[in-house]
Write a protein that holds these residues in place. Structure first.
Motif, PDB file in Angstrom:
ATOM      1  N   GLU A 129       0.831  -1.207   0.000  1.00  0.00           N
ATOM      2  CA  GLU A 129       0.000   0.000   0.000  1.00  0.00           C
ATOM      3  C   GLU A 129       0.863   1.254   0.000  1.00  0.00           C
ATOM      4  OE1 GLU A 129      -3.526   2.159   2.649  1.00  0.00           O
ATOM      5  OE2 GLU A 129      -2.849   0.134   3.165  1.00  0.00           O
ATOM      6  N   LYS A 130       1.914   1.239   0.807  1.00  0.00           N
ATOM      7  CA  LYS A 130       2.810   2.396   0.870  1.00  0.00           C
ATOM      8  C   LYS A 130       3.566   2.566  -0.445  1.00  0.00           C
ATOM      9  CE  LYS A 130       6.218   4.668   3.810  1.00  0.00           C
ATOM     10  NZ  LYS A 130       7.035   4.570   5.061  1.00  0.00           N
ATOM     11  N   LEU A 131       3.966   1.450  -1.062  1.00  0.00           N
ATOM     12  CA  LEU A 131       4.666   1.522  -2.351  1.00  0.00           C
ATOM     13  C   LEU A 131       3.767   2.093  -3.431  1.00  0.00           C
ATOM     14  CD1 LEU A 131       6.652  -1.847  -2.397  1.00  0.00           C
ATOM     15  CD2 LEU A 131       7.574   0.447  -2.059  1.00  0.00           C
ATOM     16  N   ASP A 132       2.495   1.698  -3.423  1.00  0.00           N
ATOM     17  CA  ASP A 132       1.543   2.237  -4.406  1.00  0.00           C
ATOM     18  C   ASP A 132       1.388   3.748  -4.247  1.00  0.00           C
ATOM     19  OD1 ASP A 132       1.133  -0.224  -5.512  1.00  0.00           O
ATOM     20  OD2 ASP A 132      -0.831  -0.566  -4.596  1.00  0.00           O
ATOM     21  N   LYS A 133       1.337   4.220  -3.002  1.00  0.00           N
ATOM     22  CA  LYS A 133       1.235   5.661  -2.741  1.00  0.00           C
ATOM     23  C   LYS A 133       2.484   6.385  -3.231  1.00  0.00           C
ATOM     24  CE  LYS A 133      -2.791   5.858  -0.690  1.00  0.00           C
ATOM     25  NZ  LYS A 133      -3.943   6.565  -1.339  1.00  0.00           N
ATOM     26  N   GLU A 134       3.646   5.740  -3.029  1.00  0.00           N
ATOM     27  CA  GLU A 134       4.896   6.339  -3.484  1.00  0.00           C
ATOM     28  C   GLU A 134       4.927   6.448  -5.003  1.00  0.00           C
ATOM     29  OE1 GLU A 134       8.577   8.134  -3.244  1.00  0.00           O
ATOM     30  OE2 GLU A 134       7.129   7.708  -1.645  1.00  0.00           O
ATOM     31  N   ILE A 135       4.429   5.420  -5.688  1.00  0.00           N
ATOM     32  CA  ILE A 135       4.386   5.449  -7.154  1.00  0.00           C
ATOM     33  C   ILE A 135       3.458   6.556  -7.642  1.00  0.00           C
ATOM     34  CG2 ILE A 135       3.653   4.166  -9.201  1.00  0.00           C
ATOM     35  CD1 ILE A 135       4.619   1.627  -7.765  1.00  0.00           C
ATOM     36  N   GLU A 136       2.297   6.695  -6.996  1.00  0.00           N
ATOM     37  CA  GLU A 136       1.377   7.774  -7.362  1.00  0.00           C
ATOM     38  C   GLU A 136       2.055   9.132  -7.239  1.00  0.00           C
ATOM     39  OE1 GLU A 136      -2.654   7.797  -5.814  1.00  0.00           O
ATOM     40  OE2 GLU A 136      -2.430   5.683  -5.258  1.00  0.00           O
ATOM     41  N   LYS A 137       2.796   9.322  -6.141  1.00  0.00           N
ATOM     42  CA  LYS A 137       3.476  10.604  -5.905  1.00  0.00           C
ATOM     43  C   LYS A 137       4.551  10.862  -6.968  1.00  0.00           C
ATOM     44  CE  LYS A 137       6.244  13.152  -2.514  1.00  0.00           C
ATOM     45  NZ  LYS A 137       7.305  13.475  -3.513  1.00  0.00           N
ATOM     46  N   ILE A 138       5.303   9.828  -7.306  1.00  0.00           N
ATOM     47  CA  ILE A 138       6.362   9.986  -8.306  1.00  0.00           C
ATOM     48  C   ILE A 138       5.766  10.364  -9.658  1.00  0.00           C
ATOM     49  CG2 ILE A 138       8.168   8.767  -9.588  1.00  0.00           C
ATOM     50  CD1 ILE A 138       8.510   7.001  -7.047  1.00  0.00           C
ATOM     51  N   LEU A 139       4.662   9.714 -10.035  1.00  0.00           N
ATOM     52  CA  LEU A 139       4.028  10.019 -11.314  1.00  0.00           C
ATOM     53  C   LEU A 139       3.502  11.447 -11.333  1.00  0.00           C
ATOM     54  CD1 LEU A 139       2.156   6.662 -12.019  1.00  0.00           C
ATOM     55  CD2 LEU A 139       4.170   7.545 -13.200  1.00  0.00           C
ATOM     56  N   LEU A 140       2.948  11.897 -10.221  1.00  0.00           N
ATOM     57  CA  LEU A 140       2.501  13.295 -10.132  1.00  0.00           C
ATOM     58  C   LEU A 140       3.689  14.246 -10.237  1.00  0.00           C
ATOM     59  CD1 LEU A 140      -0.202  13.046  -7.305  1.00  0.00           C
ATOM     60  CD2 LEU A 140      -0.617  13.604  -9.714  1.00  0.00           C
ATOM     61  N   ASP A 141       4.800  13.883  -9.606  1.00  0.00           N
ATOM     62  CA  ASP A 141       5.998  14.732  -9.624  1.00  0.00           C
ATOM     63  C   ASP A 141       6.513  14.943 -11.046  1.00  0.00           C
ATOM     64  OD1 ASP A 141       5.972  15.081  -6.899  1.00  0.00           O
ATOM     65  OD2 ASP A 141       7.487  13.545  -6.480  1.00  0.00           O
ATOM     66  N   VAL A 142       6.370  13.910 -11.898  1.00  0.00           N
ATOM     67  CA  VAL A 142       6.880  14.031 -13.271  1.00  0.00           C
ATOM     68  C   VAL A 142       5.789  14.452 -14.254  1.00  0.00           C
ATOM     69  CG1 VAL A 142       8.726  12.366 -12.866  1.00  0.00           C
ATOM     70  CG2 VAL A 142       6.545  11.584 -13.818  1.00  0.00           C
ATOM     71  N   GLY A 143       4.616  14.820 -13.737  1.00  0.00           N
ATOM     72  CA  GLY A 143       3.561  15.369 -14.576  1.00  0.00           C
ATOM     73  C   GLY A 143       2.749  14.347 -15.339  1.00  0.00           C
ATOM     74  N   LEU A 144       2.654  13.109 -14.830  1.00  0.00           N
ATOM     75  CA  LEU A 144       1.846  12.078 -15.477  1.00  0.00           C
ATOM     76  C   LEU A 144       0.556  11.891 -14.691  1.00  0.00           C
ATOM     77  CD1 LEU A 144       4.610   9.471 -16.410  1.00  0.00           C
ATOM     78  CD2 LEU A 144       3.248  10.837 -17.995  1.00  0.00           C
ATOM     79  N   THR A 145      -0.530  12.359 -15.251  1.00  0.00           N
ATOM     80  CA  THR A 145      -1.820  12.299 -14.562  1.00  0.00           C
ATOM     81  C   THR A 145      -2.906  11.778 -15.510  1.00  0.00           C
ATOM     82  OG1 THR A 145      -2.292  14.592 -15.197  1.00  0.00           O
ATOM     83  CG2 THR A 145      -1.249  14.247 -13.052  1.00  0.00           C
ATOM     84  N   PRO A 146      -3.977  11.186 -14.947  1.00  0.00           N
ATOM     85  CA  PRO A 146      -4.115  10.791 -13.545  1.00  0.00           C
ATOM     86  C   PRO A 146      -3.224   9.576 -13.242  1.00  0.00           C
ATOM     87  CG  PRO A 146      -6.005  10.056 -14.810  1.00  0.00           C
ATOM     88  CD  PRO A 146      -5.163  10.856 -15.749  1.00  0.00           C
ATOM     89  N   PRO A 147      -2.545   9.566 -12.109  1.00  0.00           N
ATOM     90  CA  PRO A 147      -1.536   8.525 -11.851  1.00  0.00           C
ATOM     91  C   PRO A 147      -2.091   7.109 -11.842  1.00  0.00           C
ATOM     92  CG  PRO A 147      -1.991   9.820  -9.867  1.00  0.00           C
ATOM     93  CD  PRO A 147      -2.630  10.533 -11.005  1.00  0.00           C
ATOM     94  N   LEU A 148      -3.292   6.894 -11.297  1.00  0.00           N
ATOM     95  CA  LEU A 148      -3.848   5.543 -11.238  1.00  0.00           C
ATOM     96  C   LEU A 148      -4.108   4.997 -12.646  1.00  0.00           C
ATOM     97  CD1 LEU A 148      -6.325   5.812  -8.226  1.00  0.00           C
ATOM     98  CD2 LEU A 148      -4.092   4.685  -8.291  1.00  0.00           C
ATOM     99  N   GLU A 149      -4.502   5.874 -13.555  1.00  0.00           N
ATOM    100  CA  GLU A 149      -4.723   5.446 -14.940  1.00  0.00           C
ATOM    101  C   GLU A 149      -3.404   5.150 -15.634  1.00  0.00           C
ATOM    102  OE1 GLU A 149      -6.289   7.508 -19.053  1.00  0.00           O
ATOM    103  OE2 GLU A 149      -7.408   7.943 -17.206  1.00  0.00           O
ATOM    104  N   ILE A 150      -2.421   6.019 -15.419  1.00  0.00           N
ATOM    105  CA  ILE A 150      -1.105   5.849 -16.041  1.00  0.00           C
ATOM    106  C   ILE A 150      -0.443   4.555 -15.554  1.00  0.00           C
ATOM    107  CG2 ILE A 150       1.246   6.792 -16.190  1.00  0.00           C
ATOM    108  CD1 ILE A 150      -0.670   8.348 -17.890  1.00  0.00           C
ATOM    109  N   MET A 151      -0.620   4.224 -14.283  1.00  0.00           N
ATOM    110  CA  MET A 151       0.013   3.033 -13.719  1.00  0.00           C
ATOM    111  C   MET A 151      -0.370   1.769 -14.468  1.00  0.00           C
ATOM    112  SD  MET A 151      -0.378   3.959  -9.665  1.00  0.00           S
ATOM    113  CE  MET A 151      -0.143   2.307  -9.053  1.00  0.00           C
ATOM    114  N   GLY A 152      -1.568   1.713 -14.985  1.00  0.00           N
ATOM    115  CA  GLY A 152      -2.052   0.512 -15.656  1.00  0.00           C
ATOM    116  C   GLY A 152      -1.733   0.442 -17.134  1.00  0.00           C
ATOM    117  N   LYS A 153      -1.094   1.473 -17.679  1.00  0.00           N
ATOM    118  CA  LYS A 153      -0.813   1.510 -19.119  1.00  0.00           C
ATOM    119  C   LYS A 153       0.503   0.785 -19.451  1.00  0.00           C
ATOM    120  CE  LYS A 153      -3.337   5.736 -20.348  1.00  0.00           C
ATOM    121  NZ  LYS A 153      -4.218   5.079 -21.347  1.00  0.00           N
TER     122      LYS A 153
END
Length: 202
Positions: A129-153
């Motif tokens: 759970e903590k790793l998933d939150k960290e991934i969301e934050k990293i994707l937001l930091d690099v301007g990839l949104t929405p992060p949950l959608e990007i994660m599955g691509k």
């Protein structure tokens, strides 16, 4: 004087190419290269295509063996760091963004997999759970949104600029001491280049 992060002394890299079944030729990719990189600095290697910039970058990361010379990371020779208990820490401290955003990502894995794998290797004690939150934050930091959608691509579902942002996110995920960029915007169009450079500066 502060200790240099990287100290390169008379670095030589030769590659062997097979000319015939029984004969090989040596090609010199780097010849007597020396420099120092200190904390807080940015260092650019400038040269024409084929001059050895990528070879030098890969050698600093430990991806290429060198023929002669010495390379130190924080006063320790990288050969020692690559063959000892420090290997994993060195991989965390020195991250690289490759030139080709198409070739640097595995086409059969999702964005989440690309970011989760290094975090799991280097932080096995952290729960999912903590790793998933960290991934969301990293994707937001690099301007990839929405992060949950990007994660599955998968990489083929992303544009070139998005792929390179994923590559940057992967490199930044481990909070490296040194970030090596191998012409990391050269394959992107001008507008995306400006965005990625601004992101790296940030």
């Amino acid at each position: 004087m502060p200790v240099p992060l990287f100290k390169v002394e008379n670095l030589v890299v030769d590659f062997s190419t097979r000319n015939t079944l029984f004969k090989t030729n040596e090609i010199r990719a780097l010849n007597d290269v020396s420099f120092e990189l200190f904390p807080g600095e940015s260092l650019a290697l400038v040269g024409e295509s084929g001059s050895g910039k990528s070879t030098c970058a890969r050698t600093l990361c430990g991806l290429n063996r060198f023929s002669s010379g010495r390379v130190f990371f924080e006063n320790t020779e990288i050969e020692e760091l690559q063959t000892s208990k420090h290997k994993q820490q060195f991989a965390s401290d020195v991250q690289m963004i490759f030139q080709d955003p198409f070739g640097s990502l595995n086409p059969v894995h999702t964005v989440k997999h690309h970011l989760l794998r290094p975090l799991k290797i280097h932080h096995p004690e952290t729960n999912s759970e903590k790793l998933d939150k960290e991934i969301e934050k990293i994707l937001l930091d690099v301007g990839l949104t929405p992060p949950l959608e990007i994660m599955g691509k998968f990489p083929h579902e992303l544009s070139g600029g998005q792929r390179q942002r994923v590559a940057i996110a992967r490199a930044l995920a481990l909070e490296p001491t040194v970030l090596i960029c191998d012409e990391s915007v050269s394959m992107l169009d001008a507008e995306v280049q400006a965005d990625v450079l601004a992101l790296l500066r940030q």
